[in-house]
Structure formats: structure tokens, C-alpha cells
Scaffold this motif. Structure first.
Motif, PDB file in Angstrom:
ATOM      1  N   THR A 101      62.543  25.427  39.883  1.00 21.85           N
ATOM      2  CA  THR A 101      61.508  25.390  38.984  1.00 21.85           C
ATOM      3  C   THR A 101      61.820  25.493  37.557  1.00 21.85           C
ATOM      4  N   LEU A 102      61.307  24.627  36.695  1.00 25.52           N
ATOM      5  CA  LEU A 102      61.719  25.162  35.122  1.00 25.52           C
ATOM      6  C   LEU A 102      60.768  26.106  34.747  1.00 25.52           C
ATOM      7  N   HIS A 186      65.582  30.419  44.209  1.00 26.54           N
ATOM      8  CA  HIS A 186      64.922  31.778  43.939  1.00 26.54           C
ATOM      9  C   HIS A 186      63.571  31.999  44.882  1.00 26.54           C
ATOM     10  N   SER A 187      63.394  33.426  44.853  1.00 19.85           N
ATOM     11  CA  SER A 187      62.183  33.705  45.278  1.00 19.85           C
ATOM     12  C   SER A 187      61.198  33.221  44.322  1.00 19.85           C
ATOM     13  N   LYS A 215      58.878  36.450  38.362  1.00 17.95           N
ATOM     14  CA  LYS A 215      59.515  36.320  39.531  1.00 17.95           C
ATOM     15  C   LYS A 215      58.974  36.260  40.772  1.00 17.95           C
ATOM     16  N   GLY A 216      59.520  35.715  41.838  1.00 16.62           N
ATOM     17  CA  GLY A 216      59.116  35.891  43.136  1.00 16.62           C
ATOM     18  C   GLY A 216      58.932  37.317  43.887  1.00 16.62           C
ATOM     19  N   GLY A 239      64.424  34.095  49.447  1.00 18.52           N
ATOM     20  CA  GLY A 239      64.794  33.728  48.031  1.00 18.52           C
ATOM     21  C   GLY A 239      66.246  34.396  47.640  1.00 18.52           C
ATOM     22  N   ILE A 240      67.210  33.572  46.957  1.00 20.68           N
ATOM     23  CA  ILE A 240      68.392  34.019  46.934  1.00 20.68           C
ATOM     24  C   ILE A 240      68.620  34.095  45.141  1.00 20.68           C
ATOM     25  N   LYS A 241      69.536  34.815  44.704  1.00 14.92           N
ATOM     26  CA  LYS A 241      70.069  35.034  43.339  1.00 14.92           C
ATOM     27  C   LYS A 241      71.110  34.244  43.375  1.00 14.92           C
TER      28      LYS A 241
END
Ligand SMILES: Nc1nc2c(ncn2[C@@H]2O[C@H](COP(=O)(O)OP(=O)(O)OP(=O)(O)O)[C@@H](O)[C@H]2O)c(=O)[nH]1
Ligand SMILES: [Mg+2]
Ligand SMILES: [Zn+2]
Length: 310
Positions: A101-102, A186-187, A215-216, A239-241
Motif C-alpha cells: 500500500t502506498l 506489512h501488517s 502501522k498495522g 504482517g512481516i517486516k
């Protein structure tokens, strides 16, 4: 009697095993030693694994997993706890889909490039899905379209959607059909929202992105596979980094950039790092704009081992 099953979910020592005979979901545990334990991983079995099992307790529908079948491929990540060990994220994938997502939250181009490089290193085709397009203005949409053109040119399928507002997701559904797809990102980018949309009966938990941190909040905590149509499997993940590993040697990184890979024999020096060498074919294409600057910067930051997780 031994049966064949597919691991749909792992929550530590118990696994959801889907019977290949009748589709029943059973609870399974590992029994005995497994040759795959030789792979230094914290979890010997993962989502997407095919296994052999025997019934353990008929009335409680529990089974003992007796064998893990050879994998076509797998994704491992560094274990957050034991650094020498890796964590198996999923196995036997047809593709890895990055939800980006932008805005809200923002996925950086560096992150997208790292994801693509990891997927290349695992030899798993990567797909990019830009979600939350409804939050973008005309200019944002134009930029997102340019990014898609960039990635498409490199050979990655890229689509722009709004999981919440698009009347249909046909293009995406076609892409998923008859495949096993890992859904990553991402989360807060809307992975579970997307899975719910593709299979409304599931009602997976989703949560709003924190307005304060942008942030999620890590709503999904276990990877889980769903069969959304016959023979179409998708894996929702936490969600991942960062997607992967990746213990990629510095001199190998450029092999995982398709636009650099094709030039590697053209550099004057065999061991060219594509940073400052004379006669470097990569630098020449960066200078004349045939290699996108953002991609080259992504390459440089991976090369420097810089932590480019955001
Ligand atoms: N505006 C907008 N919001 C969306 C869209 N898709 C998802 N969201 C919202 O984004 C938030 C996060 O969605 P989730 O599906 O929980 O995100 P996730 O990627 O599964 O997050 P984790 O499970 O934490 O990794 C929710 O409030 C969703 O309603 C979209 O297309 N547009
Ligand atoms: Mg989720
Ligand atoms: Zn070079």
C-alpha cells in the motif's frame, strides 16, 4: 493404514491436517524423527507441506504425522529467537503475492525490491498487488500505475485494487485460480480483508491501522491456508517486516534483479560489484535510465547490508 494430507495451519506442536481422501480437517502431531529436521529450522513442518499420517484417536480425530514429503520449494525466515535457526514460513508454493500500500501504511520501494529478491532467491514467482487504491488521489494513482509498469516490465505481474471498494476482483481471482499462493506484506495492508473478500464465509479478523503510528497492529498471528475454490489455495500470513532470509552473498544479489541478471556477462570485470567499476554494463544502463534508479538504489542498500526493512 497411512494416509496423505496437506498442512493447512501450524500453531506450535499441533497442525491442522487436511485429509486428501475426504477433505476432513484433522488435528495432527509429529511422531518420530524426521529427516527434514536436518534443515536447521525451528519448525519442522509448515503450511503447504504434504505429509503422511496415521489415525491416532479415531473419536477425537487426531492423527500422528509419520512423514513429511519432499518439498518443491519453501520460504524460510530468520528466526526472531534463535539466530542460527530459520523459521519455515510455507512450502510448495506456486507464487508469493505481496500486498503493498502506498499509504496507510506505506510500503517502501526498498521493501518491495527486497521482497522480489527474496522470492527470486527461493525461485518462487512473485506478484505485486497494490491495495487501498481508493485512498489515492489522481496523482497517487498515476504514480502507482507507473510503478506497476516498472514491475511488469521486469516480469512481475502487478495489479491495483481496493479490497474494500472494488465491485469485483476478477483479475486477481484469475491469477489465483488453481494455484497455491502465499499472501504476504506489512501488517495493516489488508491481507485478511482480501482473503475475506475472496471467500466471504471465512470472516477472518481484521483491525484498523493505527492513525498515530501509521502501522498495522498485527492482527493475524498464524499463517493459515484456505481453499477458496477447488484447487485454489491462499495462505493468509501475519504482517512481516521482511520476507526472507536472506543469506544471499553480496556477489549474488544482482542475479536476483532480472534487469541486471541479463547484463552480467557484459561488465568488463567478472567480479564487478556494479558500484564504481569502469566498463560496468549495469551502471551504463542506470545512467541512461534503462534501469530504474529506485531499483538500483534498492540494490545498493541490499549490497551494503543496510537494514532496509521499512
Ligand atoms: N480504505 C481501505 N481500507 C482497507 C482496504 N483493505 C483493507 N483495509 C483496511 O485496512 C485495515 C487492515 O486490514 P487487515 O486485513 O486487518 O490487514 P492485514 O494485512 O491482514 O494485517 P495483519 O493481520 O496485522 O498483518 C482494516 O481496517 C481494513 O478495513 C482497502 O482496499 N481500502
Ligand atoms: Mg491479517
Ligand atoms: Zn557491473
Amino acid at each position: 493404514m497411512e494416509f496423505r494430507g496437506l498442512i493447512m495451519r501450524s500453531t506450535g506442536s499441533w497442525y491442522d491436517v487436511r485429509s486428501e481422501t475426504n477433505g476432513e480437517l484433522l488435528k495432527g502431531r509429529l511422531r518420530g524423527k524426521h529427516k527434514l529436521l536436518q534443515l536447521k529450522v525451528t519448525n519442522p513442518v509448515t503450511v503447504g507441506d504434504y505429509v503422511h499420517y496415521v489415525m491416532e484417536n479415531i473419536s477425537e480425530r487426531t492423527v500422528a504425522i509419520t512423514e513429511i514429503l519432499d518439498r518443491d520449494n519453501y520460504i524460510v525466515r530468520k528466526s526472531p529467537h534463535k539466530t542460527a535457526h530459520a523459521h519455515l514460513l510455507a512450502a510448495n508454493l506456486d507464487q508469493a503475492l505481496l500486498v503493498a500500500t502506498l499509504v496507510f501504511p506505506r510500503t517502501s520501494l526498498g521493501f518491495i525490491d527486497r521482497f522480489l529478491v527474496s522470492a527470486e532467491s527461493f525461485r518462487i514467482p512473485a506478484v505485486i498487488v497494490f491495495n487501498k487504491s481508493d485512498l489515492l488521489n489522481q496523482e497517487g494513482l498515476g504514480y502507482q500505475t507507473e510503478l506497476c509498469q516498472l514491475y511488469e516490465k521486469l516480469g512481475y505481474t502487478c495489479i491495483q485494487i481496493s479490497a474494500e471498494h472494488d465491485p469485483d476482483l476478477n483479475a486477481l481471482e484469475n491469477l489465483l485460480s488453481n494455484r497455491k499462493t502465499l499472501i504476504s506484506g506489512h501488517s495493516g495492508v489488508g491481507k485478511s480483508t482480501l482473503v475475506n473478500r475472496l471467500s466471504p464465509g471465512l470472516r477472518l479478523r481484521t483491525s484498523e491501522v493505527s492513525k498515530f503510528a501509521n502501522k498495522g497492529v498485527h492482527t493475524t498471528t498464524f499463517a493459515e491456508m484456505f481453499e477458496i475454490r477447488q484447487n485454489t489455495f491462499i495462505i493468509d500470513t501475519p504482517g512481516i517486516k521482511e520476507l526472507g532470509l536472506a543469506d544471499i552473498a553480496p556477489e549474488e544479489i544482482s542475479h536476483y534483479f532480472p534487469e541486471m541478471r541479463e547484463l552480467l556477462n557484459n561488465c568488463r570485470y567478472h567480479n564487478c560489484s556494479h558500484t564504481s567499476e569502469p566498463g560496468c554494463a549495469v551502471l551504463a544502463k542506470v545512467e541512461n535510465g534503462q534501469i530504474a534508479l529506485s531499483r538500483y538504489q534498492g540494490y545498493l542498500s541490499m549490497l551494503s547490508g543496510q537494514d532496509n526493512r521499512r
